[in-house]
Design a protein around this motif. Sequence first.
Motif, short mmCIF file in Angstrom:
data_model
loop_
_atom_site.label_atom_id
_atom_site.label_comp_id
_atom_site.label_asym_id
_atom_site.label_seq_id
_atom_site.Cartn_x
_atom_site.Cartn_y
_atom_site.Cartn_z
N GLU A 1 0.83 -1.21 0.00
CA GLU A 1 0.00 0.00 0.00
C GLU A 1 0.87 1.26 0.00
OE1 GLU A 1 -3.50 2.25 2.54
OE2 GLU A 1 -3.35 0.08 2.65
N CYS A 2 1.97 1.25 0.74
CA CYS A 2 2.88 2.40 0.74
C CYS A 2 3.41 2.67 -0.67
CB CYS A 2 4.05 2.16 1.70
SG CYS A 2 3.63 2.42 3.42
N LEU A 3 3.77 1.61 -1.38
CA LEU A 3 4.29 1.77 -2.74
C LEU A 3 3.18 2.25 -3.68
CD1 LEU A 3 6.57 -1.36 -2.78
CD2 LEU A 3 7.35 0.97 -3.09
N LYS A 4 1.97 1.78 -3.47
CA LYS A 4 0.83 2.24 -4.26
C LYS A 4 0.63 3.74 -4.06
CE LYS A 4 -3.27 2.24 -6.36
NZ LYS A 4 -3.36 2.28 -7.84
N ILE A 5 0.79 4.21 -2.82
CA ILE A 5 0.61 5.63 -2.52
C ILE A 5 1.68 6.47 -3.22
CG2 ILE A 5 0.84 7.32 -0.62
CD1 ILE A 5 -0.66 5.13 1.09
N VAL A 6 2.94 6.01 -3.18
CA VAL A 6 4.01 6.73 -3.87
C VAL A 6 3.70 6.81 -5.37
CG1 VAL A 6 6.46 6.73 -4.46
CG2 VAL A 6 5.75 6.02 -2.19
N HIS A 7 3.28 5.69 -5.94
CA HIS A 7 2.93 5.63 -7.36
C HIS A 7 1.82 6.62 -7.68
CE1 HIS A 7 1.16 4.02 -11.08
NE2 HIS A 7 2.29 3.38 -11.29
N GLU A 8 0.81 6.65 -6.83
CA GLU A 8 -0.34 7.53 -7.05
C GLU A 8 0.06 9.01 -6.97
OE1 GLU A 8 -4.44 8.40 -4.63
OE2 GLU A 8 -3.91 6.29 -4.95
N PHE B 1 5.55 -8.31 -4.98
CA PHE B 1 5.26 -8.07 -6.40
C PHE B 1 3.90 -8.63 -6.81
CE2 PHE B 1 9.49 -6.42 -6.96
CZ PHE B 1 9.39 -5.62 -8.08
N SER B 2 3.46 -9.70 -6.15
CA SER B 2 2.12 -10.22 -6.48
C SER B 2 1.04 -9.22 -6.07
CB SER B 2 1.89 -11.59 -5.82
OG SER B 2 1.72 -11.45 -4.42
N TYR B 3 1.25 -8.55 -4.92
CA TYR B 3 0.29 -7.52 -4.48
C TYR B 3 0.39 -6.27 -5.35
CZ TYR B 3 -0.15 -10.35 -0.20
OH TYR B 3 -0.37 -11.36 0.68
N LEU B 4 1.61 -5.92 -5.75
CA LEU B 4 1.80 -4.74 -6.61
C LEU B 4 1.14 -4.93 -7.97
CD1 LEU B 4 5.54 -3.84 -5.82
CD2 LEU B 4 3.48 -2.74 -4.91
N GLN B 5 1.12 -6.19 -8.44
CA GLN B 5 0.41 -6.47 -9.69
C GLN B 5 -1.08 -6.22 -9.53
OE1 GLN B 5 1.57 -10.49 -10.62
NE2 GLN B 5 3.42 -9.88 -11.72
N LEU B 6 -1.63 -6.62 -8.39
CA LEU B 6 -3.06 -6.39 -8.12
C LEU B 6 -3.36 -4.90 -7.98
CD1 LEU B 6 -3.62 -9.25 -5.51
CD2 LEU B 6 -4.37 -9.22 -7.89
N PHE B 7 -2.40 -4.14 -7.42
CA PHE B 7 -2.56 -2.68 -7.29
C PHE B 7 -2.22 -1.94 -8.59
CE2 PHE B 7 -1.78 -2.63 -2.40
CZ PHE B 7 -3.14 -2.81 -2.18
N GLN B 8 -1.79 -2.68 -9.61
CA GLN B 8 -1.52 -2.13 -10.95
C GLN B 8 -0.41 -1.06 -10.95
OE1 GLN B 8 -5.35 -0.82 -12.36
NE2 GLN B 8 -6.24 -2.86 -12.21
N VAL B 9 0.68 -1.35 -10.24
CA VAL B 9 1.78 -0.37 -10.19
C VAL B 9 3.12 -0.98 -10.63
CG1 VAL B 9 0.69 1.01 -8.39
CG2 VAL B 9 2.28 -0.79 -7.73
N THR B 10 3.11 -2.23 -11.10
CA THR B 10 4.38 -2.88 -11.44
C THR B 10 5.04 -2.27 -12.68
OG1 THR B 10 3.06 -4.59 -12.52
CG2 THR B 10 3.97 -5.13 -10.36
N ASP B 11 4.32 -1.42 -13.42
CA ASP B 11 4.93 -0.77 -14.59
C ASP B 11 6.05 0.18 -14.18
OD1 ASP B 11 2.88 0.83 -13.36
OD2 ASP B 11 2.95 2.20 -15.06
N LYS B 12 6.03 0.65 -12.92
CA LYS B 12 7.02 1.63 -12.47
C LYS B 12 7.95 1.09 -11.38
CE LYS B 12 5.26 5.07 -14.92
NZ LYS B 12 5.93 5.54 -16.12
N GLY C 1 13.62 -4.43 6.72
CA GLY C 1 13.06 -5.28 5.65
C GLY C 1 13.05 -4.55 4.33
N VAL C 2 11.87 -4.46 3.74
CA VAL C 2 11.72 -3.81 2.43
C VAL C 2 12.19 -2.36 2.50
CG1 VAL C 2 9.99 -2.94 0.80
CG2 VAL C 2 9.87 -5.29 1.58
N ILE C 3 12.94 -1.93 1.49
CA ILE C 3 13.33 -0.52 1.35
C ILE C 3 13.00 -0.09 -0.08
CG2 ILE C 3 15.13 -0.34 3.11
CD1 ILE C 3 17.21 -1.05 0.99
N TYR C 4 12.69 1.18 -0.27
CA TYR C 4 12.37 1.65 -1.62
C TYR C 4 12.72 3.12 -1.78
CZ TYR C 4 8.17 1.90 1.30
OH TYR C 4 7.32 2.06 2.36
#
Length: 429
Positions: A103-110, A219-230, A246-249
Amino acid sequence: DEGRHQFTLKTAKETLTGKYGEDSKLIYDLKDQGGELLSLRYDLTVPFARYLAMNKVTNIKRYHIAKVYRRDNPAMTRGRYREFYQCDFDIAGQYDPMIPDAECLKIVHEILSELELGDFRIKVNDRRILDGMFAVCGVPDDKFRTICSTVDKLDKMSWEDVRSEMVKEKGLSEEAADQIGQYVSLQGGMDLAERLLQDAKMSQSKQACAGLTDMKQLFSYLQLFQVTDKVVFDLSLARGLDYYTGVIYEAILTQTGPVPVAATQNGAGEKAEEGVSVGSVAGGGRYDGLVGMFDPKGRKVPCVGVSIGIERVFSIMEQKAEASAEKVRTTETQVMVASAQKNLLEERLRLTAELWNAGIKAEVMYKKNPKLLSQLQHCEDSGIPLVAIIGEQELKDGVVKLRTVHSREEIDVSRAELVEEIKRRTSDV
């Protein structure tokens, strides 16, 4: 509330030391009148973790926009300052793996998509994957953090320079450095995580395998959130702060003007990202151990968050506006009250007061007899959309000449209808 303000802006030095790793040298130290050593707030994450521990909060989702301070080398054109605003978004609480992280990555993408700053990439890695990689490449345990900090410079330095720092300054063996070089050149997605799980070296590290398994899940969740293009899984991403677990971005813009020399030297055989001119605009990750460091009983609260660099975003928006010759609106003023003749200051002030009382954001030039051209130029420069012009004839007729700045069209509006006309014209401004 005084104590809370003290806590948010100034934090005890010992609270900060050790949580920022080599970045600690960028902290502003100061002594209060009692002689206690304090520091200006370096980021919003450590104070947030301390707040959770102090108030025994185990579950919260929140955003925070505030100033932080860094004793860094400023670079104004790149939006890099010593005092600047960050906007942080954090999710704290015990949840199943990778759901809040996604969700955090989805927010950055948005955010980056809606701001229309240009093309961007969100690089993702995991501290456990990094530490596992260091272990299987032969890095001694006590050098993990310092080598991690050097790897983090790959976005600014060539691989040759990074390798040289690891070997000559940090005392790492050339063999270990070369093995690290083979991994940090890799980029991909879920496929790369699957490949590394089968890698002869990486599969020897339980830590790395746990991180890679979570990366596949992410990445499976990011695919569902439709943000894997970036989003790209990038083993060179290290992020220097010691509190990540853990995860860093990190989000970087890939089209923001001319390519600086440093951005083209990505090293390790990588194709340099095109046109990076401000560095990262957002970054974050998981920091599960930080709250426990402030809790007297060491109770942990898992956390994941992201930080947006507001000045960096603004500097890009300003560059884009200048490139397109678009005027940046620097005021909320709806209308300038002007006159084309002399000795009408009192009438301008009277009309300005009428507009203020009606809730209109109006402005008047602080001169007795300003030239009409200078009043109109001020509107052009600051983006004021309308000018209400009065002269002797208008006063006699009970009207105001309302001028639209960008089109230069003028119409006479009766004094009684002026407020409604201004509101109608500026409702979408």
